[in-house]
Design a protein around this motif. Structure first.
Motif, short mmCIF file in Angstrom:
data_model
loop_
_atom_site.label_atom_id
_atom_site.label_comp_id
_atom_site.label_asym_id
_atom_site.label_seq_id
_atom_site.Cartn_x
_atom_site.Cartn_y
_atom_site.Cartn_z
N MET A 249 94.82 96.13 85.75
CA MET A 249 94.75 96.18 87.20
C MET A 249 93.42 95.65 87.73
O MET A 249 93.39 94.82 88.64
N VAL A 250 92.32 96.11 87.15
CA VAL A 250 91.03 95.69 87.68
C VAL A 250 90.76 94.22 87.36
O VAL A 250 90.21 93.48 88.20
N LEU A 251 91.18 93.74 86.18
CA LEU A 251 90.95 92.35 85.83
C LEU A 251 91.76 91.42 86.72
O LEU A 251 91.24 90.41 87.23
N ARG A 252 93.03 91.74 86.96
CA ARG A 252 93.86 90.92 87.85
C ARG A 252 93.33 90.96 89.27
O ARG A 252 93.36 89.95 89.98
N ASN A 253 92.84 92.12 89.69
CA ASN A 253 92.32 92.26 91.03
C ASN A 253 91.06 91.43 91.24
O ASN A 253 90.91 90.73 92.25
N VAL A 254 90.16 91.48 90.27
CA VAL A 254 88.93 90.70 90.37
C VAL A 254 89.24 89.20 90.32
O VAL A 254 88.70 88.42 91.12
N MET A 255 90.12 88.79 89.43
CA MET A 255 90.50 87.37 89.36
C MET A 255 91.14 86.92 90.67
O MET A 255 90.86 85.81 91.16
N GLY A 256 91.98 87.76 91.24
CA GLY A 256 92.67 87.39 92.48
C GLY A 256 91.76 87.24 93.67
O GLY A 256 92.13 86.61 94.67
N HIS B 255 96.53 85.13 96.81
CA HIS B 255 95.78 86.18 97.52
C HIS B 255 94.69 85.59 98.41
O HIS B 255 94.33 86.18 99.43
N GLU B 256 94.16 84.45 98.03
CA GLU B 256 93.17 83.77 98.88
C GLU B 256 93.80 83.45 100.24
O GLU B 256 93.16 83.63 101.29
N MET B 257 95.03 83.00 100.23
CA MET B 257 95.72 82.69 101.49
C MET B 257 95.99 83.95 102.30
O MET B 257 95.97 83.92 103.53
#
Length: 272
Positions: A185-192, A218-220
């Motif tokens: 969860m935290v790795l995907r969240n940080v990458m996103g 997520h940037e969009m």
């Protein structure tokens, strides 16, 4: 266990849970930041999906908000620990208690459930009567960074944290599965939130790009709002018509850029 014993157990457990939550966040940020720092500009240039400009003091503010979130996460995590000690949830320690098949299958089940929780609570947080007091804090970062991953208001941090104690009321989960999910969860969240698409081109051009959220996705969301609410998967956005209409074409352009290693001209980032 009497109320005094419960409070004593919570007071004893909370500092370690707080430290583990803090380290999980910092290590996730450090891992992605290390990739961004060590990679060559030639490799990174076509991977940038940045739409707006990061504010000068943004990262420090995000870090301070994240420390507040860690307190909330660890407080809720302490209730999970107490629930286990009191036999009130379905957290278990013996790997074979529910069978090895379930031990393996429970991880993807947990991801699907978490993605659904996130999508629908995320849409609720964007409701005009909820957004300003709860979710606006996270969206102060119109150009998210690796530090944005935990930059929530207190109410939103509780919404994010409540998933685990709620799901543990009905779904048996082994400690190793919960631990793996917390890291994922935290790795995907940080990458996103990193502004860089770090995954291989063949992943983005294949199954992953069709069904999994990307950094661009997520940037969009941060740049435009009210679209791209998904956490891990894109299916809820597709089924509910909340995917940004330009997302598929921008992802295709990104894949093409990675193919020849030359980023296509993009509009300049918009300042806050």
């Amino acid at each position: 266990m009497c109320i005094e014993d419960i409070l004593a157990t919570a007071a004893q457990a909370w500092p370690m849970i707080w430290l583990l939550d803090l380290l999980r966040y910092l290590l996730g940020v450090a891992a992605v930041a290390a990739v961004l720092d060590l990679a060559s500009q030639r490799w990174l240039a076509p991977r940038s999906v940045r739409i707006r400009t990061v504010a000068q003091d943004q990262r420090w503010k995000e870090f301070l908000r994240s420390l507040r979130t860690v307190v909330v996460f660890s407080a809720v995590g302490t209730t999970v620990f107490l629930g286990y000690r009191l036999g009130l949830n379905r957290f278990y320690e013996a790997p074979g208690e529910y069978g090895w098949t379930w031990l393996v299958a429970s991880f993807p089940v947990l991801l699907v459930l978490h993605d659904a929780w996130f999508y629908w609570t995320h849409r609720l947080l964007h409701h005009r009567k909820v957004f300003t007091g709860v979710h606006r804090t996270h969206h102060l970062s119109v150009a998210p960074t690796v530090w944005t991953a935990y930059a929530f208001s207190v109410p939103e941090a509780f919404v994010q944290a409540l998933f685990l104690p709620v799901v543990l009321l009905v779904v048996p989960l082994h400690s190793s599965v919960v631990f793996a999910w917390l890291l994922w969860m935290v790795l995907r969240n940080v990458m996103g939130h990193s502004g860089m698409e770090l995954l291989p081109r063949r992943w983005l051009a294949g199954w992953w790009g069709r069904w999994m959220t990307t950094t661009l996705h997520h940037e969009m969301h941060h740049a435009y709002g009210h679209t791209n609410y998904g956490l891990y998967f894109t299916w809820w956005d597709r089924w509910c018509g909340t995917e940004h209409p330009a997302y598929a074409s921008r992802l295709a352009q990104l894949v093409g850029d990675l193919g020849d290693g030359k980023p296509s001209p993009r509009p300049a980032a918009t300042a806050r």
